[in-house]
Design a protein around this motif. Structure first.
Motif, PDB file in Angstrom:
ATOM      1  N   UNK A 186       0.850  -1.187   0.000  1.00  0.00           N
ATOM      2  CA  UNK A 186       0.000   0.000   0.000  1.00  0.00           C
ATOM      3  C   UNK A 186       0.883   1.235   0.000  1.00  0.00           C
ATOM      4  N   UNK A 187       0.503   2.232  -0.833  1.00  0.00           N
ATOM      5  CA  UNK A 187       1.288   3.470  -0.885  1.00  0.00           C
ATOM      6  C   UNK A 187       0.405   4.648  -1.276  1.00  0.00           C
ATOM      7  N   UNK A 239      -0.871  -7.895  -4.787  1.00  0.00           N
ATOM      8  CA  UNK A 239      -1.832  -6.788  -4.836  1.00  0.00           C
ATOM      9  C   UNK A 239      -1.130  -5.510  -4.415  1.00  0.00           C
ATOM     10  N   UNK A 240      -1.427  -4.423  -5.129  1.00  0.00           N
ATOM     11  CA  UNK A 240      -0.907  -3.099  -4.771  1.00  0.00           C
ATOM     12  C   UNK A 240      -2.086  -2.138  -4.686  1.00  0.00           C
ATOM     13  N   UNK A 241      -2.185  -1.433  -3.565  1.00  0.00           N
ATOM     14  CA  UNK A 241      -3.234  -0.441  -3.362  1.00  0.00           C
ATOM     15  C   UNK A 241      -2.597   0.940  -3.332  1.00  0.00           C
ATOM     16  N   UNK A 242      -3.022   1.805  -4.247  1.00  0.00           N
ATOM     17  CA  UNK A 242      -2.482   3.162  -4.320  1.00  0.00           C
ATOM     18  C   UNK A 242      -3.544   4.174  -3.910  1.00  0.00           C
ATOM     19  N   UNK A 243      -3.098   5.202  -3.207  1.00  0.00           N
ATOM     20  CA  UNK A 243      -3.991   6.280  -2.809  1.00  0.00           C
ATOM     21  C   UNK A 243      -3.470   7.623  -3.324  1.00  0.00           C
ATOM     22  N   UNK A 244      -4.400   8.553  -3.478  1.00  0.00           N
ATOM     23  CA  UNK A 244      -4.086   9.927  -3.907  1.00  0.00           C
ATOM     24  C   UNK A 244      -3.375   9.933  -5.259  1.00  0.00           C
ATOM     25  N   UNK A 247      -6.100  -0.053  -7.697  1.00  0.00           N
ATOM     26  CA  UNK A 247      -5.658  -1.382  -7.289  1.00  0.00           C
ATOM     27  C   UNK A 247      -4.991  -2.072  -8.482  1.00  0.00           C
ATOM     28  N   UNK A 248      -3.811  -2.634  -8.226  1.00  0.00           N
ATOM     29  CA  UNK A 248      -3.094  -3.472  -9.190  1.00  0.00           C
ATOM     30  C   UNK A 248      -3.071  -4.883  -8.607  1.00  0.00           C
ATOM     31  N   UNK A 283     -11.282 -10.010   0.336  1.00  0.00           N
ATOM     32  CA  UNK A 283     -11.512  -8.769  -0.401  1.00  0.00           C
ATOM     33  C   UNK A 283     -10.487  -7.754   0.078  1.00  0.00           C
ATOM     34  N   UNK A 284      -9.899  -7.012  -0.873  1.00  0.00           N
ATOM     35  CA  UNK A 284      -8.877  -6.030  -0.531  1.00  0.00           C
ATOM     36  C   UNK A 284      -9.286  -4.675  -1.082  1.00  0.00           C
ATOM     37  N   UNK A 285      -9.304  -3.670  -0.218  1.00  0.00           N
ATOM     38  CA  UNK A 285      -9.730  -2.340  -0.628  1.00  0.00           C
ATOM     39  C   UNK A 285      -8.646  -1.301  -0.416  1.00  0.00           C
ATOM     40  N   UNK A 286      -8.698  -0.245  -1.223  1.00  0.00           N
ATOM     41  CA  UNK A 286      -7.817   0.915  -1.061  1.00  0.00           C
ATOM     42  C   UNK A 286      -8.686   2.101  -0.651  1.00  0.00           C
TER      43      UNK A 286
END
Length: 258
Positions: A5-6, A30-35, A71-72, A104-107
């Protein structure tokens, strides 16, 4: 399963700083990106779509150059969900979720808030309340969840530098700390990183200037929030500080999930 996560503080800036090359080398599931601060339709360069990954964005409808999450994932999800059903989230692109067979994976991205502008802090509080209600509903579901993102709240004194002074600042206000600790205590969610690392000065954010980075004056504002069934599946966790892709650092967690 490796989950990164980043908060990229602008996906183009992160790409320019080598984030996607680093990401591919890490080989996460899995990669979760924000902003992300970008309209998906304008991301034409192949760097934003690395081979081997399915890519999903949720842009801000109000201003695509602000907020936004992505999400990737290597495995194609069974479903993608965007939004949580309230305007501070849905109109601003602050939540996306991928559903897999076992989890389930959320960003998510909480607004910044402000020490000086009441309306901005109130906006943050409305998002926090809506997100908490979503987490309450989630606990009723018969599957496991991991919510990855920027809470913009440091949980306790060991999670922020100069904690006594920062009690007057957005990000460490008593009301904010009460909110995040209710998530982990009353709702029984798991602070995944703290399950494997109890040390102080484990920061994920520093003000965007070199002095704070060099002196390690920051805060742990980014989390992977997991449902209780995930607790015994956490294998390891770390904060990557080898390169700066934004004013936040990647949070890397390993789970015993296929």
């Amino acid at each position: 399963m490796k989950v990164i996560s980043l908060n990229v503080n602008g996906i183009r800036q992160a790409a320019d700083r080598g984030f996607f090359e680093w990401m591919v080398r890490q080989d996460p599931d899995v990669v979760c990106l924000q902003d992300i601060q970008a309209d998906e339709r304008t991301l034409n360069d192949s760097v934003f779509f690395p081979p081997g990954y399915n890519t999903y964005f949720f842009d801000s409808m109000e201003n695509p150059e602000q907020a936004g999450v992505a999400i990737y994932c290597k495995t194609m999800p069974k479903a993608i969900m965007t939004g949580m059903g309230f305007p501070e989230c849905d109109f601003e692109g602050r939540f996306i979720q991928a559903d897999f067979d076992k989890v389930s994976i959320g960003a998510f991205l909480t607004p910044h808030g402000s020490n000086h502008e009441v309306t901005l802090q109130e906006h943050k509080y409305r998002f926090m309340e809506g997100f908490k209600n979503h987490l309450i509903k989630t606990r009723r579901k018969r599957r496991e969840f991991i919510f990855c993102g920027t809470a913009n709240v440091a949980r306790s004194p060991i999670d922020v530098s100069s904690w006594f002074v920062n009690q007057r600042n957005s990000g460490f206000l008593p009301e904010e700390r009460k909110w995040i600790n209710e998530i982990f205590n009353e709702l029984e969610y798991i602070d995944a990183f703290r399950q494997v690392n109890k040390q102080d000065k484990q920061y994920t954010w520093w003000p965007d200037y070199e002095r704070a980075w060099k002196l390690d004056e920051g805060g742990r504002l980014d989390y992977q929030i997991a449902t209780p069934g995930i607790k015994n599946l956490i294998q390891g966790g770390s904060i990557y500080k080898g390169q700066r892709f934004s004013d936040h650092a990647p949070l890397i967690m390993e789970y015993n999930i296929d």
